[in-house]
Design an enzyme around this catalytic site. Structure first.
Site, PDB file in Angstrom:
ATOM      1  N   HIS A 165     -51.930   5.721 -43.304  1.00 11.22           N
ATOM      2  CA  HIS A 165     -53.208   5.271 -42.740  1.00 11.22           C
ATOM      3  C   HIS A 165     -52.994   4.158 -41.713  1.00 11.22           C
ATOM      4  O   HIS A 165     -53.646   4.117 -40.669  1.00 11.22           O
ATOM      5  CB  HIS A 165     -54.125   4.778 -43.862  1.00 11.22           C
ATOM      6  CG  HIS A 165     -54.650   5.877 -44.723  1.00 11.22           C
ATOM      7  ND1 HIS A 165     -55.111   5.675 -45.992  1.00 11.22           N
ATOM      8  CD2 HIS A 165     -54.785   7.206 -44.487  1.00 11.22           C
ATOM      9  CE1 HIS A 165     -55.511   6.827 -46.497  1.00 11.22           C
ATOM     10  NE2 HIS A 165     -55.321   7.764 -45.621  1.00 11.22           N
ATOM     11  N   CYS A 215     -52.138  19.359 -32.951  1.00 10.34           N
ATOM     12  CA  CYS A 215     -53.211  18.424 -33.275  1.00 10.34           C
ATOM     13  C   CYS A 215     -52.787  17.402 -34.316  1.00 10.34           C
ATOM     14  O   CYS A 215     -53.611  16.663 -34.827  1.00 10.34           O
ATOM     15  CB  CYS A 215     -54.455  19.167 -33.757  1.00 10.34           C
ATOM     16  SG  CYS A 215     -54.211  20.134 -35.256  1.00 10.34           S
TER      17      CYS A 215
END
Length: 565
Positions: free
Chosen positions: A195, A496
């Site tokens: 994260h 992506c």
């Protein structure tokens, strides 16, 4: 938090980690403040049910604050904050804490005990679930502060530029950073898809993770961070550091001037797209030089719901994203990923049971096998939104492993007049790329999961950060195989995953035959500017050079040398 002043490295010492976000920063080190002290033995509560209610109220207050931050954020920051808010209200965690309270533990001790249970479980499961350990510990600390009536723990807001160093950072901390003051992120733990790394890309600040020896660097020590090489120099020569920063500013100025479209110096077109998760983030993406959406993460609309959103509710969500790019000169490419739930993103209204290894379990398209109505409703909503918006989005399924899965999904998508594709995240799908491309109209490579599954390495493990580096030649070999299959079939191949945000790696991917790159919108200009400086022939030479290596560091060096020559 670790003590950071016992044996400071000598001036000029270079610590090495895994590079995540390119860029150069030179500033004094700042470490986060201490987290709340864990409680010692406590007195059993006089009123057990009142103590349970006190714990639930504290957890709810923390969840509300995190959800409020998620509403104010965009992109991945919003997504991870929403997921962290859901952790604070997780029924299993709250139930475990209430059981501890009813066994005689005060609420703070119960919070700690329940967290330890789930940390042990998440760590044992590994993979995507291991990512949640830092998040859950952050939730615990915030609940402890709420129970004690103290301010929420977090990172102090500095009044001068700093390099933020930490063992690891929780989403609630990283999402609120001011990139004008926090000039770089450096962590001792984490991996290139953690994260912290993902949000650093969104903020557009240099980031290096898994840095050995970082805990010996004291607060206030000047450091030079090179996010492209992973080098963190402690106490560098001031003139050398100033020159490096000046050069980086010149590059940043060039990037700021880049406005698209994506194209190499000799005119080879490459679509530069954005990863989004809702209408707000799609509208925000239009402020960046992107020409559409390469990854619309639809699952966020499902994660905080007790029941499945209706087709009408989903239609509104999808139409907002499509219409965000309605004013572009040419029809915008909008790629919608169907529900990527399961594993670390469970749905409250779907009973997935208990899985021994959720990262290798029922997630993505596999959820539709047991719950086909979920996919049918989602495709119906996308088709309706497409008609209402007057556009034809591309729709892809996650976690496809076989050509048969691709064929069945494509049939459902085409029955609704949409363009059908799948994600390549599983090594079997990469190896079977020709067969899969025969069934669909396009593919998009999700490099985060493809790397994790190819290297059999938990992407959150600091010990394995080198293995989860998207520059691993084994991963790049699979990407080249998929791109070659796409070229042979005359069908688009996009990327992506977070690899698409790396300007140097973007050039290599284009050299392999990748036709579009989608990442956090903040990364678009750097990627586009890098492509605009090189020719397609140079990109192909870089790709060939990288595929001849057997080590990520050698791959980076080979790509750099090929593009410079």
């Amino acid at each position: 938090m670790t003590a950071h002043a016992t044996a400071a490295p000598d001036s000029g010492t270079v610590l090495v980690g895994t590079p995540v976000v390119a860029g150069v920063a030179y500033a004094p080190v700042m470490w986060p403040g201490a987290r709340p002290a864990l409680p010692g033995p406590g007195t059993p509560p006089a009123d057990v049910e009142a103590e349970c209610a006190r714990f639930v109220a504290a957890a709810s207050a923390v969840a509300d604050r995190l959800r409020s931050r998620a509403s104010a954020a965009t992109g991945v920051a919003s997504e991870v904050l929403s997921a962290t808010a859901a952790l604070a209200e997780d029924r299993g965690w709250i139930g475990a804490a209430q059981k501890e309270i009813r066994g005689g533990a005060p609420a703070p001790n119960a919070a700690v005990a329940a967290t330890e249970q789930f940390v042990t479980l998440f760590t044992k499961l590994g993979g995507l679930m291991a990512e949640r350990v830092t998040d859950l510990q952050d939730v615990r600390d915030r609940v402890l502060a709420e129970l004690a009536g103290e301010p929420e723990p977090g990172i102090a807001r500095p009044d001068h530029p700093v390099v933020l160093c930490a063992d690891d950072l929780a989403p609630a901390d990283t999402s609120g950073l001011d990139p004008a003051v926090v000039t770089a992120l450096v962590t001792r733990l984490g991996g290139p898809t953690s994260h912290t790394a993902i949000i650093a890309r969104q903020l557009g600040i240099p980031c290096v993770v898994a840095v050995t020896g970082l805990d010996d660097v004291p607060a206030g020590a000047p450091v030079l961070v090179d996010g492209a090489t992973g080098a963190v120099t402690v106490g560098p020569d001031e003139e050398t550091a100033a020159a490096a920063v000046q050069d980086a500013r010149a590059v940043a100025a060039e990037i700021a001037r880049w406005s698209g479209p994506g194209r190499t110096a000799d005119g080879h077109d490459v679509a530069i797209l954005a990863n989004v998760q809702d209408g707000a983030s799609a509208r925000a993406a239009t402020d960046h030089p992107v020409t559409g959406v390469g990854l619309f993460r639809t699952e966020l609309a499902f994660l905080d719901r007790a029941s499945e959103p209706t087709v009408d509710e989903q239609t509104t969500l999808y139409r907002e994203v499509i219409e965000a790019f309605a004013d572009t000169p040419d029809p915008a490419k909008i790629v919608i990923r169907t529900l990527d739930a399961g594993s670390d993103k469970p749905l409250a209204f779907v009973d997935a049971g208990v899985e021994a290894n959720p990262a290798l379990g029922v997630r993505g398209l596999r959820v539709a096998t047991a719950h086909p109505a979920l996919l049918e409703h989602q495709l119906d909503a996308i088709a309706t939104a497409a008609v209402q918006a007057g556009a034809t989005p591309w729709v892809m399924a996650p976690m496809v492993a076989t050509a048969a899965e691709a064929r069945a999904f494509a049939a459902q998508v085409r029955d609704r007049g949409l363009v059908a594709g799948v994600m390549i995240e599983v090594p079997s799908a990469a190896l079977l790329a020709p067969a899969i491309l025969a069934e669909v109209d396009f593919v998009s490579i999700g490099t985060n999961d493809l790397t994790q599954y190819t290297m059999a390495a938990d992407r959150m493990s600091a010990d394995l950060a080198t293995l989860t580096d998207p520059w691993q030649p084994a991963v790049l070999t699979l990407i080249e195989r998929v791109a070659a299959a796409g070229a042979a079939a005359g069908k688009p191949v996009g990327v992506c995953g977070e690899a698409a945000a790396d300007p140097l790696l973007a050039c290599v991917l284009v050299g392999m035959g990748v036709t579009s790159l989608s990442s956090a919108p903040a990364a678009a200009a750097a990627v586009g500017a890098a492509l605009g400086r090189v020719t397609l022939a140079a990109c192909r030479a870089a790709a060939d050079a990288v595929l001849a290596t057997a080590d990520p560091a050698d791959a980076r060096a080979a790509a750099t040398a090929a593009l410079q020559s």
